[in-house]
Write an enzyme that holds these catalytic residues in place. Structure first.
Site: not given
Ligand code: 13P
Length: 275
Positions: A82-83, A176, A205, A226
């Protein structure tokens, strides 16, 4: 052996009109909890770790654990970075056998974001892993540090789609971490993209959105959602008192209950057998 490519899960979600839950994991309890939920719900699932979290959960340790857990699961599991912010980290994830990587160039000008994404597509082509990019910006970093949110431009989404990415995260007012109140999502962006992209749409998010918001974005084409904060909070709350082994069991169970709730809401329950 149920480690699968994320492309397969996204294809199946598109065909079935549902979203696959993509849950962030920080340790063994998270990994086991998410997979337990997916197995109990007979659902396909994605487990992910973000580059910014690696100082706590080093990739060379958590990566092989995620992969092994996926291989031993009775349901299809994709393993995702992720990211991903740096090519070195993305390369390491690909070398460890991740079946999907995110190239997050959302803080770069469009042309640079596209150029970086193209580099990652070429790298991922060697293993066949899926690639996710981001247009607009999800508010706040994955670790809660400040970053302004930015609504995706529809034109920029089409430009990014032309790179051949498999998944596209779009900023539609989401962020997020914890929201003070459920945010106002810009559904009109999704309405203009619906059915016109090759890539599957991704919502970051997820923690704190309402059931109705999830249903609406899925009906408008979101195929990967996510969730991180809610998973981490469930584990932290389960760990009050008791000994370490009690806490491990309680954490796995708390994460499983949390992930299962989202899996049901996203419509992926019972979809494991159809990949
Ligand atoms: P949250 O922490 O808001 O659930 O978001 C998760 C996310 O987008 C991880 O990339």
């Amino acid at each position: 052996m149920a480690l699968v490519n994320m492309k397969e899960l996204l294809r199946q979600a598109e065909a079935g009109g549902f979203a696959v839950g993509s849950f962030s994991v920080a340790n063994m309890e998270c990994v086991r909890g998410v997979i337990r939920a997916a197995e109990e719900c007979a659902a396909p699932v994605i487990i992910q770790v973000a580059e910014i979290r690696l100082p706590y959960s080093p990739l060379h340790i958590i990566g092989p654990m995620m992969r092994s857990a996926a291989e031993h699961a009775s349901v299809p599991v994709a393993v995702h970075l992720d990211h991903g912010k740096t090519l070195d980290c993305i390369r390491e994830a690909l070398d460890l056998g991740f079946t999907s990587v995110m190239c997050d160039g959302s803080d770069l000008p469009l042309e640079e974001n596209i150029a970086l994404t193209r580099q990652v597509i070429e790298m991922a082509g060697k293993t066949g892993a899926a690639v996710e990019a981001e247009i607009g910006r999800v508010g706040r970093s994955e670790d809660g540090s400040d970053a302004p949110e930015e609504i995706a431009s529809v034109g920029d989404c089409f430009r990014m789609d032309e790179t051949g990415i498999d998944a596209l995260a779009v900023g539609i007012g989401n962020a997020h971490g914890l929201y003070a109140a459920a945010p106002k999502l810009r559904y009109e962006v999704l309405e203009q993209l619906k059915g016109k992209l090759h890539a599957a749409l991704v919502l970051h998010g997820g923690t704190g959105l309402t059931d109705e918001q999830f249903r609406r974005v899925i009906s408008l084409g979101m195929r990967k959602i996510n969730i991180a904060t809610d998973i981490f909070m469930a584990q932290a709350e389960a760990c009050r008192g008791g000994d370490v082994f009690r806490n491990i069991g309680a954490s796995v169970e708390a994460v499983a209950r949390t992930a299962a709730g989202y899996i049901k809401l996203f419509g992926s329950e019972g979809k494991a057998g159809t990949t």
